[in-house]
Design an enzyme around this catalytic site. Structure first.
Site, PDB file in Angstrom:
ATOM      1  CB  ALA A  15     -61.860 -16.528 -19.660  1.00  0.00           C
ATOM      2  N   GLY A  17     -57.542 -20.389 -20.209  1.00  0.00           N
ATOM      3  CA  GLY A  17     -56.817 -21.259 -19.847  1.00  0.00           C
ATOM      4  C   GLY A  17     -58.092 -22.874 -20.623  1.00  0.00           C
ATOM      5  CB  ALA A  20     -60.915 -20.931 -17.890  1.00  0.00           C
ATOM      6  CB  THR A  87     -60.233 -21.590 -14.014  1.00  0.00           C
ATOM      7  OG1 THR A  87     -60.014 -20.777 -15.105  1.00  0.00           O
ATOM      8  CG2 THR A  87     -61.856 -21.769 -14.025  1.00  0.00           C
ATOM      9  CB  ALA A  88     -56.535 -16.886 -12.931  1.00  0.00           C
ATOM     10  CE  LYS A 171     -54.946 -26.911  -9.399  1.00  0.00           C
ATOM     11  NZ  LYS A 171     -55.173 -25.947  -9.670  1.00  0.00           N
ATOM     12  CB  VAL A 198     -58.027 -31.983 -17.950  1.00  0.00           C
ATOM     13  CG1 VAL A 198     -59.069 -31.754 -18.592  1.00  0.00           C
ATOM     14  CG2 VAL A 198     -58.012 -31.628 -16.229  1.00  0.00           C
ATOM     15  CB  SER A 211     -53.439 -33.301 -21.484  1.00  0.00           C
ATOM     16  OG  SER A 211     -54.012 -32.455 -21.529  1.00  0.00           O
TER      17      SER A 211
END
Length: 353
Positions: A15, A17, A20, A87-88, A171, A198, A211
């Protein structure tokens, strides 16, 4: 088709991140109770932005400690949740010696651990997984062989490995593991969000992301002599966060969703930024590929194989499912880039020439 009860808590893993924390913020603003997993809830600097997001929001934040490679550590956070947003994942692009230990193992085992807990908790109806377009393709050169010259959700990255593009490999292996586990049961369904690069403002200075590296390289003067013709799909972090929630709550959402609003080269990004930030040493020209290949291993720490397979190719992504099924509305590229650049200036990460 699964309908999610909005009165039930939503679990968000990883959370603190970049993506997240925006998901947590948006859920809290919409009145949800959020079970947010972090590595150490007692570490004030890593959770301060989550606590700030909860202030004044109609939702409720509950923090849980969990470790990607510790089996069962997510179960307490998932208890009582119908929706789990996972999301982790490890985010390390360079500086490691063992790609399996640094990236692949925690990504795959982490996904396995979270989904094992979803199997163990009877309330779970849907899992939304943060994947990536890196699960769809490994190198830009692959655009030359795909149908219609556009990357779609039907494609899978079959070219990355521990030795070449290990982050992309982590991924795709994690997403494949998720689909395998999903297909072995029938109680909960799986939706994946596959964003391109992103960008956009972060809620904390503590996060790592490609990014931020891209922006720092562009704005710091490090690339004032020129940039390679390297093109990216780009999407705003706020759209990505919203898409996770839309995918979680929309009963018709299924399968994979590419999230990508624009494509732009490094030079095109610099041109957009220079219009608003002329006082920064942004690059003004593109370097020839032969020169990039010559200096890249020393100057940028990337292989000549990477340069050969990624420099000089124009990318296209099909984002129609994200718009038609989820209802995502993408903001202009200028807004995303300038909001991100300004935030980095405000945080002291960029200085004028």
């Amino acid at each position: 088709m699964q309908t999610i009860d909005s009165s039930k808590p939503v679990c968000v893993t990883g959370a603190s991140g970049y993506i997240a924390s925006w998901i947590v913020k948006l859920l809290l603003e919409r009145g949800f109770t959020v079970h947010a997993t972090v590595r150490d809830s007692d570490k004030a600097s890593s959770v301060a932005h989550l606590r700030k997001a909860a202030q004044g929001a109609s939702g409720k934040l509950v923090l849980f400690d969990a470790d990607l490679i510790k089996p069962g550590s997510f179960k307490a956070a998932i208890e009582g949740c119908e929706l789990v947003i996972h999301t982790a994942s490890p985010f390390v692009i360079r500086g490691f010696t063992d790609p399996y230990a640094a990236l692949v193992r925690p990504a795959v085992e982490g996904t396995e651990n979270v989904l094992d807990s979803c199997n163990a908790v009877q309330s779970v109806k849907r899992v939304v997984l943060t994947s990536s377009v890196a699960s769809i393709y490994g190198d830009a050169i692959e655009i030359l062989k795909v149908p219609g010259g556009i990357f779609t959700e039907q494609l899978w990255n079959n070219t990355s490995s521990e030795g070449h593009q290990p982050y992309s490999y982590s991924k795709v292996m994690a997403e494949r593991k998720a689909w395998d586990i999903c297909q072995e049961q029938s109680r909960w369904d799986l939706v994946t969000i596959n964003p391109s690069l992103v960008m956009g403002p972060s809620l904390t200075t503590q996060t790592q992301s490609t990014s931020i590296d891209v922006m720092r390289d562009l704005g710091s003067g490090r690339q004032r002599t020129g940039v390679p013709m390297l093109e990216f799909g780009i999407v705003d972090v706020r759209e990505v966060a919203n898409a996770h929630i839309l995918a979680g709550l929309n009963p018709k959402a299924e399968g994979r969703f590419i999230l990508s609003a624009h494509t732009a080269s490094l030079l095109q990004m610099a041109i957009v930024l220079r219009a608003s930030y002329p006082e920064y040493p942004l690059p003004a020209r593109q370097l020839p590929k032969f020169l990039v290949k010559l200096v890249a291993p020393i100057a940028a720490g990337v292989s000549r194989e990477f340069v050969q397979k990624n420099v000089g190719y124009a990318l296209r992504f099909d984002n129609s499912r994200s718009k038609d099924v989820l209802g995502v509305q993408y903001r202009p590229l200028t807004e995303t880039l300038c909001d991100h650049f300004q935030q980095m200036i405000d945080d002291g990460l960029l200085k004028r020439r």
